[in-house]
Design a protein around this motif. Structure first.
Motif, PDB file in Angstrom:
ATOM      1  N   ALA A 167       0.832  -1.206   0.000  1.00  0.00           N
ATOM      2  CA  ALA A 167       0.000   0.000   0.000  1.00  0.00           C
ATOM      3  C   ALA A 167       0.868   1.258   0.000  1.00  0.00           C
ATOM      4  CB  ALA A 167      -0.941   0.000   1.201  1.00  0.00           C
ATOM      5  N   THR A 168       1.967   1.223   0.753  1.00  0.00           N
ATOM      6  CA  THR A 168       2.885   2.367   0.774  1.00  0.00           C
ATOM      7  C   THR A 168       3.503   2.564  -0.601  1.00  0.00           C
ATOM      8  OG1 THR A 168       3.371   2.026   3.105  1.00  0.00           O
ATOM      9  CG2 THR A 168       4.971   3.310   1.839  1.00  0.00           C
ATOM     10  N   PHE A 169       3.933   1.465  -1.233  1.00  0.00           N
ATOM     11  CA  PHE A 169       4.502   1.536  -2.575  1.00  0.00           C
ATOM     12  C   PHE A 169       3.488   2.121  -3.559  1.00  0.00           C
ATOM     13  CE2 PHE A 169       4.987  -0.353  -6.781  1.00  0.00           C
ATOM     14  CZ  PHE A 169       6.282   0.018  -7.096  1.00  0.00           C
ATOM     15  N   ASP A 170       2.265   1.583  -3.525  1.00  0.00           N
ATOM     16  CA  ASP A 170       1.233   2.065  -4.445  1.00  0.00           C
ATOM     17  C   ASP A 170       0.933   3.542  -4.209  1.00  0.00           C
ATOM     18  OD1 ASP A 170       1.028  -0.406  -5.665  1.00  0.00           O
ATOM     19  OD2 ASP A 170      -0.706  -1.036  -4.477  1.00  0.00           O
ATOM     20  N   GLY A 171       0.930   3.959  -2.952  1.00  0.00           N
ATOM     21  CA  GLY A 171       0.643   5.356  -2.617  1.00  0.00           C
ATOM     22  C   GLY A 171       1.763   6.300  -3.037  1.00  0.00           C
ATOM     23  N   MET A 172       3.008   5.807  -3.055  1.00  0.00           N
ATOM     24  CA  MET A 172       4.147   6.640  -3.433  1.00  0.00           C
ATOM     25  C   MET A 172       4.401   6.637  -4.938  1.00  0.00           C
ATOM     26  SD  MET A 172       6.818   5.654  -0.395  1.00  0.00           S
ATOM     27  CE  MET A 172       8.183   6.361  -1.278  1.00  0.00           C
ATOM     28  N   SER A 173       3.872   5.635  -5.642  1.00  0.00           N
ATOM     29  CA  SER A 173       4.109   5.525  -7.076  1.00  0.00           C
ATOM     30  C   SER A 173       3.402   6.652  -7.814  1.00  0.00           C
ATOM     31  CB  SER A 173       3.572   4.190  -7.615  1.00  0.00           C
ATOM     32  OG  SER A 173       4.218   3.118  -7.006  1.00  0.00           O
ATOM     33  N   PRO A 189       0.956   8.227 -10.382  1.00  0.00           N
ATOM     34  CA  PRO A 189      -0.329   7.645 -10.803  1.00  0.00           C
ATOM     35  C   PRO A 189      -0.185   6.767 -12.047  1.00  0.00           C
ATOM     36  CG  PRO A 189      -0.601   9.960 -10.255  1.00  0.00           C
ATOM     37  CD  PRO A 189       0.884   9.666 -10.208  1.00  0.00           C
ATOM     38  N   GLY A 190      -0.691   5.529 -11.934  1.00  0.00           N
ATOM     39  CA  GLY A 190      -0.664   4.587 -13.042  1.00  0.00           C
ATOM     40  C   GLY A 190       0.670   3.904 -13.290  1.00  0.00           C
ATOM     41  N   ASP A 191       1.721   4.303 -12.598  1.00  0.00           N
ATOM     42  CA  ASP A 191       3.039   3.737 -12.858  1.00  0.00           C
ATOM     43  C   ASP A 191       3.394   2.549 -11.972  1.00  0.00           C
ATOM     44  OD1 ASP A 191       3.446   5.537 -14.859  1.00  0.00           O
ATOM     45  OD2 ASP A 191       4.850   6.801 -13.747  1.00  0.00           O
ATOM     46  N   GLY A 192       2.691   2.352 -10.859  1.00  0.00           N
ATOM     47  CA  GLY A 192       3.022   1.279  -9.933  1.00  0.00           C
ATOM     48  C   GLY A 192       2.974  -0.097 -10.581  1.00  0.00           C
ATOM     49  N   LYS A 193       1.896  -0.393 -11.323  1.00  0.00           N
ATOM     50  CA  LYS A 193       1.761  -1.693 -11.967  1.00  0.00           C
ATOM     51  C   LYS A 193       2.838  -1.870 -13.040  1.00  0.00           C
ATOM     52  CE  LYS A 193      -1.366  -4.743 -14.343  1.00  0.00           C
ATOM     53  NZ  LYS A 193      -2.509  -4.916 -15.172  1.00  0.00           N
ATOM     54  N   LYS A 194       3.079  -0.833 -13.819  1.00  0.00           N
ATOM     55  CA  LYS A 194       4.094  -0.887 -14.876  1.00  0.00           C
ATOM     56  C   LYS A 194       5.484  -1.131 -14.275  1.00  0.00           C
ATOM     57  CE  LYS A 194       5.842   1.870 -18.708  1.00  0.00           C
ATOM     58  NZ  LYS A 194       5.738   3.152 -19.404  1.00  0.00           N
ATOM     59  N   LEU A 195       5.775  -0.463 -13.167  1.00  0.00           N
ATOM     60  CA  LEU A 195       7.064  -0.644 -12.505  1.00  0.00           C
ATOM     61  C   LEU A 195       7.212  -2.076 -12.003  1.00  0.00           C
ATOM     62  CD1 LEU A 195       9.726   0.491 -11.397  1.00  0.00           C
ATOM     63  CD2 LEU A 195       8.490   1.090  -9.320  1.00  0.00           C
ATOM     64  N   LEU A 196       6.179  -2.611 -11.355  1.00  0.00           N
ATOM     65  CA  LEU A 196       6.257  -3.993 -10.867  1.00  0.00           C
ATOM     66  C   LEU A 196       6.462  -4.977 -12.015  1.00  0.00           C
ATOM     67  CD1 LEU A 196       3.721  -4.372  -7.942  1.00  0.00           C
ATOM     68  CD2 LEU A 196       6.203  -4.328  -7.872  1.00  0.00           C
TER      69      LEU A 196
END
Length: 151
Positions: free
Chosen positions: A52-58, A60-67
């Motif tokens: 949740a912290t990672f998703d909140g700091m990513s 917008p829209g980049d968290g899934k792409k980064l993972l």
């Protein structure tokens, strides 16, 4: 967050720490592979709170792409031959020679581990400055990426 094995300078301004890499290595190497494991991007976090912290700091829209960019394998081994160069305050040839390290191979599959295990493989290594949370492969506690040579 992992901090690169590259030489790092820490600057303190107004109570905030900022890292700046002052030496990075890259080039052709031969790696004697002693270990190999598949990286599951969903297992990078040990708790739902970390995710949740990672998703909140990513951004917008980049968290899934980064993972998704963490899909691949992690090799461990010793550099047995090197024409890599370390660039920083001084330039050093044959960088990483004799060092034991871990390196990330993006897009590789677990099936490729059996092809690499116990063998010497040649390829190109690049070191990333892990001074921010969004640099691949820094969540894997390494700063190196490796692209095996095609035979």
């Amino acid at each position: 967050m992992y901090v690169s094995r590259a030489l790092v300078t820490v600057l303190l301004f107004s109570g905030a720490a900022h890292a700046r890499c002052i030496e990075l290595s890259s080039g052709r190497v031969e790696l004697e592979v002693a270990g190999c494991r598949e990286v599951d991007p969903n297992s990078l976090f040990t708790s739902p709170e970390q995710r949740a912290t990672f998703d909140g700091m990513s951004p917008p829209g980049d968290g899934k792409k980064l993972l998704e960019s963490y899909q691949g394998i992690l090799l461990s081994g010793k550099v047995t031959s090197s024409s890599a160069i370390a660039v920083g305050a001084k330039t050093r040839k044959k960088a990483l020679l004799g060092e034991a390290l871990q390196t990330f191979v993006a897009g590789a599959t677990k099936a490729q581990c059996s092809r690499f295990m116990g063998k010497r493989i040649r390829g190109t290594i690049a070191q990333t400055c892990c001074d921010g949370p969004w640099e691949v492969p820094c969540l894997l506690e390494t700063s190196y990426t490796f692209t095996p040579s095609k035979k």
